[in-house]
Design a protein around this motif. Structure first.
Motif, mmCIF file in Angstrom:
data_model
loop_
_atom_site.group_PDB
_atom_site.id
_atom_site.type_symbol
_atom_site.label_atom_id
_atom_site.label_comp_id
_atom_site.label_asym_id
_atom_site.label_seq_id
_atom_site.Cartn_x
_atom_site.Cartn_y
_atom_site.Cartn_z
ATOM 1 N N LEU A 9 -17.468 68.096 63.320
ATOM 2 C CA LEU A 9 -18.415 67.158 62.832
ATOM 3 C C LEU A 9 -18.765 66.103 63.481
ATOM 4 C CD1 LEU A 9 -17.137 68.188 58.555
ATOM 5 C CD2 LEU A 9 -19.162 69.043 59.535
ATOM 6 N N TYR A 10 -17.967 65.560 64.158
ATOM 7 C CA TYR A 10 -18.415 64.199 65.260
ATOM 8 C C TYR A 10 -19.282 64.690 65.927
ATOM 9 C CZ TYR A 10 -17.140 60.864 68.509
ATOM 10 O OH TYR A 10 -17.611 59.842 68.774
ATOM 11 N N VAL A 11 -18.081 65.905 66.638
ATOM 12 C CA VAL A 11 -19.439 66.267 68.018
ATOM 13 C C VAL A 11 -21.009 67.095 67.317
ATOM 14 C CG1 VAL A 11 -19.321 68.376 70.016
ATOM 15 C CG2 VAL A 11 -17.059 66.695 69.010
ATOM 16 N N SER A 12 -20.768 67.408 66.798
ATOM 17 C CA SER A 12 -22.039 67.936 65.271
ATOM 18 C C SER A 12 -23.598 67.067 65.880
ATOM 19 C CB SER A 12 -21.733 68.951 64.961
ATOM 20 O OG SER A 12 -22.919 69.343 64.175
ATOM 21 N N ALA A 13 -22.649 65.672 64.908
ATOM 22 C CA ALA A 13 -23.167 64.889 65.065
ATOM 23 C C ALA A 13 -23.805 64.012 66.300
ATOM 24 C CB ALA A 13 -22.790 63.544 64.604
ATOM 25 N N LEU A 14 -22.656 63.957 67.382
ATOM 26 C CA LEU A 14 -23.573 63.546 68.421
ATOM 27 C C LEU A 14 -24.753 63.859 69.330
ATOM 28 C CD1 LEU A 14 -19.620 62.406 69.966
ATOM 29 C CD2 LEU A 14 -21.841 61.138 68.929
ATOM 30 N N ALA A 15 -24.300 65.990 68.842
ATOM 31 C CA ALA A 15 -25.278 66.633 69.671
ATOM 32 C C ALA A 15 -26.777 65.778 69.147
ATOM 33 C CB ALA A 15 -24.943 68.000 69.328
ATOM 34 N N GLN A 16 -26.769 65.641 67.742
ATOM 35 C CA GLN A 16 -28.475 65.460 67.026
ATOM 36 C C GLN A 16 -29.763 64.971 67.858
ATOM 37 O OE1 GLN A 16 -28.847 67.134 64.650
ATOM 38 N NE2 GLN A 16 -26.790 68.533 64.557
ATOM 39 N N GLU A 17 -30.844 65.521 68.159
ATOM 40 C CA GLU A 17 -31.654 64.056 68.446
ATOM 41 C C GLU A 17 -31.990 62.983 67.889
ATOM 42 O OE1 GLU A 17 -33.603 66.034 70.858
ATOM 43 O OE2 GLU A 17 -32.476 67.681 71.207
ATOM 44 N N ASN A 18 -32.878 62.787 69.494
ATOM 45 C CA ASN A 18 -32.722 60.756 67.991
ATOM 46 C C ASN A 18 -34.239 60.648 67.767
ATOM 47 O OD1 ASN A 18 -31.914 58.411 67.984
ATOM 48 N ND2 ASN A 18 -32.154 57.872 69.731
ATOM 49 N N ASP A 19 -34.678 61.840 67.229
ATOM 50 C CA ASP A 19 -35.845 60.881 66.058
ATOM 51 C C ASP A 19 -35.589 61.056 64.654
ATOM 52 O OD1 ASP A 19 -34.803 63.441 65.123
ATOM 53 O OD2 ASP A 19 -36.840 64.814 66.544
ATOM 54 N N ALA A 20 -36.494 61.274 63.816
ATOM 55 C CA ALA A 20 -36.217 61.365 62.651
ATOM 56 C C ALA A 20 -34.730 62.269 61.482
ATOM 57 C CB ALA A 20 -37.536 61.031 61.681
ATOM 58 N N ALA A 21 -35.313 63.612 62.287
ATOM 59 C CA ALA A 21 -34.096 64.609 61.815
ATOM 60 C C ALA A 21 -33.408 64.591 61.967
ATOM 61 C CB ALA A 21 -35.165 66.028 62.068
ATOM 62 N N GLY A 22 -32.620 63.835 63.739
ATOM 63 C CA GLY A 22 -31.696 64.538 64.129
ATOM 64 C C GLY A 22 -30.984 62.890 63.266
ATOM 65 N N ARG A 23 -31.454 61.873 63.398
ATOM 66 C CA ARG A 23 -30.632 61.138 62.686
ATOM 67 C C ARG A 23 -30.636 61.405 61.656
ATOM 68 N NH1 ARG A 23 -34.954 57.784 65.916
ATOM 69 N NH2 ARG A 23 -36.461 58.407 64.139
ATOM 70 N N GLY A 24 -30.831 61.540 60.685
ATOM 71 C CA GLY A 24 -30.725 62.448 59.433
ATOM 72 C C GLY A 24 -29.683 62.741 59.383
ATOM 73 N N ALA A 25 -29.375 64.028 60.599
ATOM 74 C CA ALA A 25 -28.722 65.101 60.508
ATOM 75 C C ALA A 25 -27.038 64.407 61.001
ATOM 76 C CB ALA A 25 -29.418 66.312 61.547
ATOM 77 N N ARG A 26 -27.273 63.879 61.725
ATOM 78 C CA ARG A 26 -25.987 62.739 61.712
ATOM 79 C C ARG A 26 -25.623 62.220 61.569
ATOM 80 N NH1 ARG A 26 -28.578 59.014 65.882
ATOM 81 N NH2 ARG A 26 -28.329 61.359 67.035
ATOM 82 N N GLN A 27 -26.078 61.235 60.056
ATOM 83 C CA GLN A 27 -25.698 60.701 59.258
ATOM 84 C C GLN A 27 -24.987 62.094 58.538
ATOM 85 O OE1 GLN A 27 -25.213 57.412 59.743
ATOM 86 N NE2 GLN A 27 -26.037 57.588 60.979
ATOM 87 N N GLN A 28 -25.656 62.809 58.647
ATOM 88 C CA GLN A 28 -24.835 63.513 57.181
ATOM 89 C C GLN A 28 -23.905 64.236 57.312
ATOM 90 O OE1 GLN A 28 -27.735 66.462 56.673
ATOM 91 N NE2 GLN A 28 -28.304 65.533 53.782
ATOM 92 N N ALA A 29 -23.680 64.677 59.008
ATOM 93 C CA ALA A 29 -22.988 65.247 60.350
ATOM 94 C C ALA A 29 -21.355 64.085 60.038
ATOM 95 C CB ALA A 29 -22.972 65.706 61.194
ATOM 96 N N LEU A 30 -21.508 62.434 59.492
ATOM 97 C CA LEU A 30 -20.430 61.793 60.384
ATOM 98 C C LEU A 30 -19.839 61.551 58.936
ATOM 99 C CD1 LEU A 30 -22.557 59.386 62.567
ATOM 100 C CD2 LEU A 30 -20.437 60.534 63.062
ATOM 101 N N ALA A 31 -21.015 61.202 57.748
ATOM 102 C CA ALA A 31 -20.298 61.085 56.446
ATOM 103 C C ALA A 31 -19.545 62.883 55.843
ATOM 104 C CB ALA A 31 -21.896 61.009 55.286
ATOM 105 N N ALA A 32 -19.697 63.966 56.499
ATOM 106 C CA ALA A 32 -19.059 65.166 56.149
ATOM 107 C C ALA A 32 -17.261 65.226 57.019
ATOM 108 C CB ALA A 32 -19.543 66.182 56.544
ATOM 109 N N ALA A 33 -17.680 63.876 57.902
ATOM 110 C CA ALA A 33 -16.323 64.650 59.425
ATOM 111 C C ALA A 33 -15.795 63.356 58.666
ATOM 112 C CB ALA A 33 -16.586 63.721 60.135
ATOM 113 N N THR A 34 -16.114 61.920 57.849
ATOM 114 C CA THR A 34 -15.930 61.087 57.184
ATOM 115 C C THR A 34 -14.686 61.374 56.203
ATOM 116 O OG1 THR A 34 -16.838 58.911 57.711
ATOM 117 C CG2 THR A 34 -15.885 58.334 56.264
#
Length: 66
Positions: free
Chosen positions: A12-37
């Motif tokens: 999940l952490y690696v998936s978060a890092l792979a997200q684009e740096n746009d609004a959708a990617g930042r949202g997906a990144r935060q969700q993946a990081l929350a799931a990893a936690t």
């Protein structure tokens, strides 16, 4: 058990890092990081003290600041 939660949190952490740096990617990144936690939170108190778990938690915290 423990190794599954550690491995899944890492994925999940690696998936978060792979997200684009746009609004959708930042949202997906935060969700993946929350799931990893959440995966790390499922560990026993003893397992949370493992070096791998502590280091991953630190990397997740740093990724949240990106």
């Amino acid at each position: 058990g423990t190794q599954f939660h550690l491995d899944y949190a890492e994925v999940l952490y690696v998936s978060a890092l792979a997200q684009e740096n746009d609004a959708a990617g930042r949202g997906a990144r935060q969700q993946a990081l929350a799931a990893a936690t959440a995966e790390l939170d499922r560990l026993s108190d003893e397992a949370r003290q493992l070096h791998a778990a502590r280091m991953l938690r630190e990397r997740i915290a740093a990724a949240r600041l990106m």
